[in-house]
Design a protein around this motif. Structure first.
Motif, PDB file in Angstrom:
ATOM      1  N   ARG A   1       0.820  -1.218   0.000  1.00 38.36           N
ATOM      2  CA  ARG A   1       0.000   0.000   0.000  1.00 38.36           C
ATOM      3  C   ARG A   1       0.851   1.264   0.000  1.00 38.36           C
ATOM      4  NH1 ARG A   1      -3.714  -2.758   3.540  1.00 38.36           N
ATOM      5  NH2 ARG A   1      -2.601  -1.910   5.323  1.00 38.36           N
ATOM      6  N   ARG A   2       2.001   1.203   0.632  1.00 42.94           N
ATOM      7  CA  ARG A   2       2.806   2.423   0.776  1.00 42.94           C
ATOM      8  C   ARG A   2       4.040   2.433  -0.116  1.00 42.94           C
ATOM      9  NH1 ARG A   2       5.584   1.390   6.765  1.00 42.94           N
ATOM     10  NH2 ARG A   2       7.023  -0.256   6.086  1.00 42.94           N
ATOM     11  N   SER A   3       4.253   1.353  -0.873  1.00 45.26           N
ATOM     12  CA  SER A   3       5.476   1.221  -1.651  1.00 45.26           C
ATOM     13  C   SER A   3       5.282   1.694  -3.082  1.00 45.26           C
ATOM     14  CB  SER A   3       5.948  -0.239  -1.645  1.00 45.26           C
ATOM     15  OG  SER A   3       7.038  -0.410  -2.537  1.00 45.26           O
ATOM     16  N   SER A   4       6.272   2.418  -3.600  1.00 42.20           N
ATOM     17  CA  SER A   4       6.239   2.855  -4.994  1.00 42.20           C
ATOM     18  C   SER A   4       6.672   1.736  -5.934  1.00 42.20           C
ATOM     19  CB  SER A   4       7.159   4.061  -5.192  1.00 42.20           C
ATOM     20  OG  SER A   4       8.501   3.726  -4.850  1.00 42.20           O
TER      21      SER A   4
ATOM     22  N   TRP B   1       0.140  -5.243 -10.762  1.00 44.56           N
ATOM     23  CA  TRP B   1      -1.194  -5.821 -10.597  1.00 44.56           C
ATOM     24  C   TRP B   1      -1.818  -5.379  -9.280  1.00 44.56           C
ATOM     25  CZ3 TRP B   1      -1.859  -8.505  -6.188  1.00 44.56           C
ATOM     26  CH2 TRP B   1      -0.755  -9.137  -5.603  1.00 44.56           C
ATOM     27  N   TYR B   2      -0.963  -5.159  -8.238  1.00 44.49           N
ATOM     28  CA  TYR B   2      -1.517  -4.713  -6.962  1.00 44.49           C
ATOM     29  C   TYR B   2      -1.996  -3.270  -7.071  1.00 44.49           C
ATOM     30  CZ  TYR B   2      -1.999  -3.620  -2.038  1.00 44.49           C
ATOM     31  OH  TYR B   2      -2.514  -3.220  -0.830  1.00 44.49           O
ATOM     32  N   ARG B   3      -1.194  -2.423  -7.704  1.00 45.75           N
ATOM     33  CA  ARG B   3      -1.606  -1.026  -7.864  1.00 45.75           C
ATOM     34  C   ARG B   3      -2.852  -0.946  -8.740  1.00 45.75           C
ATOM     35  NH1 ARG B   3       3.993  -0.352  -8.848  1.00 45.75           N
ATOM     36  NH2 ARG B   3       3.635   0.334 -10.979  1.00 45.75           N
ATOM     37  N   ALA B   4      -2.906  -1.788  -9.778  1.00 49.70           N
ATOM     38  CA  ALA B   4      -4.074  -1.767 -10.667  1.00 49.70           C
ATOM     39  C   ALA B   4      -5.327  -2.241  -9.945  1.00 49.70           C
ATOM     40  CB  ALA B   4      -3.805  -2.646 -11.883  1.00 49.70           C
TER      41      ALA B   4
END
Length: 252
Positions: free
Chosen positions: A120-123, A128-131
């Protein structure tokens, strides 16, 4: 601090201490050195709970590679991790039937929550997680992940997302860098490789599980993706890993 969780990825030698550079002793060495001064049985001493996982396969490796080498997480009030840690501590104080099973499940939950927290906090979280945070793509991604054997099509996935075919395909490519069908094929192949590694399923069962109508269709897709048939790949992978450790569950 009490309640903190640290994940160390890749198994390098490491130690935990109250300050940098402190001398660290194995438990038996500590008890021997302090056998007569009361420190070895101090009820106020800090207790560490340590668990280890051994992963094999592309799915687990993909998650681990997205994490930093060392990840320390604090559990604030209201954070589910805090409750899981409290349950772990409680379970360790009461030796009752089924304790190993309860500890295993709680560590599973703790690991999932820790990975979620970092992503959640990682760039550098997986695309697929961000999407999946995009409401236009979440339902389609979840459908592909949970029912990989279904013969998905772009129009069907677009309907699940509530978008037109063109809008869905464009949004998907922008978020994940590939078309929906390319992503689905990659996901199917990753699952297939893990099934091939375990050697527990035959080709027909693997083909059906990952969405191909026959072992021949699966073999053709696998060859296009990897440059060799699945049987050859499995044999080579088996020889490569025979000398290494197997797929172990976690230990405490």
């Amino acid at each position: 601090m009490p309640g903190e969780v640290t994940l160390v990825r890749g198994g390098p030698d490491h130690h935990i201490a109250h300050e940098p550079g402190a001398e660290c002793l194995e438990p038996e060495d500590f008890r021997a050195r302090h056998a007569y001064d009361g420190s070895s049985e101090d009820p106020r001493a800090t207790v560490f709970l340590c668990g280890a996982y051994r992963f094999s396969g592309d799915i687990g490796s993909g998650l681990l590679e997205a994490l930093p080498q060392v990840l320390t997480l604090s559990a604030a009030i209201g954070d589910p991790k805090r409750e899981v840690i409290a349950l772990l501590s409680y379970e360790l104080t009461a030796s009752e039937p089924g304790q190993p099973t309860v500890l295993d499940r709680l560590l599973d939950v703790l690991l999932v929550l820790a990975i979620r927290n970092d992503f959640r906090r990682s760039s550098t979280a997986p695309r697929w997680y961000r999407a999946s945070a995009d409401p236009r793509l979440n339902a389609a991604l979840q459908a592909m992940h949970e029912n990989v054997g279904h013969p998905w099509s772009v129009p069907e996935l677009a309907a699940i997302s509530g978008l037109s075919r063109a809008a869905f395909a464009r949004t998907f490519r922008d978020a994940l860098g590939q078309t929906p069908m390319q992503y689905l094929t990659d996901w199917r192949m990753a699952l297939a490789r893990d099934h091939l590694r375990t050697g527990e399923l035959g080709m027909t069962h693997i083909a059906r599980t990952v969405g191909y109508s026959s072992p021949y269709a699966f073999a053709a897709a696998f060859r296009r993706h990897h440059g060799e048939p699945p049987g050859t790949w499995r044999q080579r992978e088996s020889l490569r890993t025979q000398a290494g450790p197997g797929n172990d569950p976690h230990t405490h």
